[in-house]
Scaffold this active site. Structure first.
Site, PDB file in Angstrom:
ATOM      1  N   ASP A  94       0.960  -1.223  -0.097  1.00 23.59           N
ATOM      2  CA  ASP A  94       0.070  -0.130  -0.086  1.00 23.59           C
ATOM      3  C   ASP A  94       0.840   1.189   0.065  1.00 23.59           C
ATOM      4  O   ASP A  94       1.827   1.547  -0.827  1.00 23.59           O
ATOM      5  CB  ASP A  94      -1.059  -0.046   1.269  1.00 23.59           C
ATOM      6  CG  ASP A  94      -1.988   1.100   1.242  1.00 23.59           C
ATOM      7  OD1 ASP A  94      -2.132   1.894   0.345  1.00 23.59           O
ATOM      8  OD2 ASP A  94      -2.820   0.973   1.991  1.00 23.59           O
ATOM      9  N   GLY A 129      -7.841 -10.540   1.042  1.00 26.24           N
ATOM     10  CA  GLY A 129      -8.195  -9.130   0.526  1.00 26.24           C
ATOM     11  C   GLY A 129      -6.965  -8.141   0.881  1.00 26.24           C
ATOM     12  O   GLY A 129      -5.826  -8.650   0.631  1.00 26.24           O
ATOM     13  N   HIS A 130      -7.209  -6.964   1.374  1.00 24.68           N
ATOM     14  CA  HIS A 130      -6.191  -5.996   1.129  1.00 24.68           C
ATOM     15  C   HIS A 130      -4.792  -6.376   2.030  1.00 24.68           C
ATOM     16  O   HIS A 130      -3.686  -6.123   1.919  1.00 24.68           O
ATOM     17  CB  HIS A 130      -6.701  -4.495   1.514  1.00 24.68           C
ATOM     18  CG  HIS A 130      -5.874  -3.341   1.509  1.00 24.68           C
ATOM     19  ND1 HIS A 130      -5.283  -3.022   0.378  1.00 24.68           N
ATOM     20  CD2 HIS A 130      -5.239  -2.621   2.426  1.00 24.68           C
ATOM     21  CE1 HIS A 130      -4.541  -1.872   0.460  1.00 24.68           C
ATOM     22  NE2 HIS A 130      -4.629  -1.779   1.731  1.00 24.68           N
ATOM     23  N   PHE A 131      -5.351  -6.725   3.477  1.00 25.06           N
ATOM     24  CA  PHE A 131      -4.255  -7.030   4.464  1.00 25.06           C
ATOM     25  C   PHE A 131      -4.046  -8.367   4.639  1.00 25.06           C
ATOM     26  O   PHE A 131      -4.699  -9.336   5.444  1.00 25.06           O
ATOM     27  CB  PHE A 131      -4.709  -6.737   5.909  1.00 25.06           C
ATOM     28  CG  PHE A 131      -4.622  -4.975   5.879  1.00 25.06           C
ATOM     29  CD1 PHE A 131      -3.470  -4.311   6.203  1.00 25.06           C
ATOM     30  CD2 PHE A 131      -5.674  -4.273   6.170  1.00 25.06           C
ATOM     31  CE1 PHE A 131      -3.298  -2.955   6.209  1.00 25.06           C
ATOM     32  CE2 PHE A 131      -5.572  -2.682   6.176  1.00 25.06           C
ATOM     33  CZ  PHE A 131      -4.239  -2.355   6.499  1.00 25.06           C
ATOM     34  N   ASP A 136      -8.660  -7.754  -2.929  1.00 30.00           N
ATOM     35  CA  ASP A 136      -8.486  -6.254  -2.832  1.00 30.00           C
ATOM     36  C   ASP A 136      -9.263  -5.450  -3.681  1.00 30.00           C
ATOM     37  O   ASP A 136      -9.000  -5.463  -5.060  1.00 30.00           O
ATOM     38  CB  ASP A 136      -6.999  -6.020  -2.767  1.00 30.00           C
ATOM     39  CG  ASP A 136      -6.876  -4.534  -2.271  1.00 30.00           C
ATOM     40  OD1 ASP A 136      -7.672  -3.995  -1.784  1.00 30.00           O
ATOM     41  OD2 ASP A 136      -5.539  -4.427  -1.957  1.00 30.00           O
TER      42      ASP A 136
END
Length: 420
Positions: free
Chosen positions: A101, A261-263, A235
């Site tokens: 990120d 997902g994102h994390f 994500d």
């Protein structure tokens, strides 16, 4: 053991976590939004036996100093400058970057300034391509184009308790895998007086990163740093197309998509640690460690012991197929990801291969009941283009070396009419 420290950089107290022997290869872990070095709390002890790991908090994040907007220029250029000072203060000469990120635009600024210091890149949902930015970014782009209170308020929704939690739960395969400590800590830190204004300033400045994408891509093409991509494929902020884009510019690339997902570390931390261990063992060599220059890693060092079992004692082979990725499908392109368990995909055929352990196999792929199929042993994403608008189906069969079908999955989907 992970230890906790603070170092003064340009008058700021920069908090960081550290684990492992400093004589071992260093991995500099750069965190994302809306979190801090806390996101690496489990990864660091998992790798500390073989590597030296350092995870700082940026100014305005975690436990580092949080000067006001009047006292500090909250831009990605300035965050990178502070991190450059941090690297110098710790005396780090050579290192690998873990880019996630916000860590990606900070890390790529540092890498392009000193490419000779970068041993490898580990990219986990760290974007460097326009393809990786989907509809999630529409409110942000509107804010970049027109910095009004109304547009700012839409961006602030990512900082509400619900917005913070959404970063963690969106795309997760099992919410019971997620610790609420993560978004609870993030929320407490973002709720400090003035912090949301700091975050809004950084979100406005994020547009500066897009202008540097061509420069970062040129760096990848020119220097070809060995790169491990481990990407949470669900994500919605950084799309999986952004992961695939790295394949255009890199030759020494290991590539893994994870069903989360994102994390991604929250659900797939063990898998990511295993990938990093193998990847770093392959590409990073230092003196006075197991990776010393006079030590050539064996196959067992890299891939672990071979699971030689009698065929009858092996677990049944499995085929797992995902639905087509929605973003490409909306554009008439079909991306179907699949994987196997308890079976090695290799282009080896014939009766003799039936007795090889671990078990060998391949897949048959049939589109729309065609009278023929094609065979694949790559395990790569299946990409179909040129299908007419309307309903379609793809049959994927897992087969043994004699083409006997072990199991199968049928995927149904509809290609939209692009003219509507």
């Amino acid at each position: 053991m992970t230890t906790f420290h603070t170092v003064s950089i340009d008058g700021l107290d920069i908090f960081y976590r550290e684990a492992g022997d400093r004589n071992n290869p260093t991995i500099l872990l750069l965190h994302g939004f809306p979190t801090s070095s806390h996101m690496f709390r489990n990864l660091m002890p998992a790798l500390a036996d073989r590597f030296h790991l350092v995870a700082p908090d940026y100014p305005g994040f975690g436990y580092s100093s949080m000067p006001t907007l009047d006292e500090f220029d909250y831009t990605f250029d300035r965050l990178a400058e502070v991190m450059a000072g941090f690297i110098a203060a710790l005396g780090l000469k050579r290192y690998s970057f873990y880019l996630m990120d916000y860590g990606a635009p900070i890390g790529y600024r540092l890498a392009t300034q000193h490419p000779e210091r970068v041993e490898t890149l580990i990219v986990q949902n760290g974007n460097a391509y326009e393809e990786g930015l989907g509809d999630f970014w529409k409110p942000m782009r509107a804010y970049w184009q027109n910095k009004t209170p109304e547009n700012a308020e839409r961006v602030r929704q990512t900082m509400t308790p619900e917005g913070i939690k959404r970063y963690y739960i969106t795309g997760a395969k099992n919410l019971e895998n997620l610790s609420p400590d993560t978004w609870t800590l993030d929320r407490a830190l973002l709720d400090r007086p003035g912090n949301q204004d700091i975050q809004l300033a950084l979100k406005y400045n994020y547009q500066s990163n897009l202008l540097l994408y061509p420069q970062w891509q040129a760096y990848l093409r020119q220097y070809q740093p060995p790169t491990l991509v481990v990407w949470g494929k669900n994500d919605r902020g950084f799309l999986v197309e952004g992961a695939y884009a790295y394949k255009r510019d890199l030759r020494n690339l290991e590539f893994y998509l994870l069903d989360t997902g994102h994390f991604a570390l929250e659900e797939e931390g063990d898998a990511i640690a295993d990938h990093i261990r193998r990847f770093m063992t392959t590409y990073v060599v230092k003196e006075d460690t197991m990776l010393a220059a006079n030590h050539i890693p064996s196959a067992k060092d890299i891939v672990g012991p071979s699971p030689l079992l009698a065929i009858e004692n092996e677990a049944p082979a499995k085929l797992i197929v995902d639905p087509p990725l929605p973003e490409p499908l909306s554009q008439g392109r079909v991306f179907i990801q699949y994987r196997t368990e308890n079976l090695r995909m290799l282009p080896v055929f014939g009766k003799g291969a039936l007795d090889v352990s671990p078990r060998l196999g391949h897949v048959h792929i049939t589109v729309d009941d065609a009278p023929w199929h094609f065979v694949d042993t790559s395990g790569e994403t299946l990409i179909l283009v040129g299908l007419e608008p309307g309903s379609h189906k793809v049959l994927i069969e897992l087969a043994d070396p004699m083409h006997n079908v072990i199991t199968s999955e049928t995927i149904m989907f509809a290609v939209p009419d692009s003219e509507r």
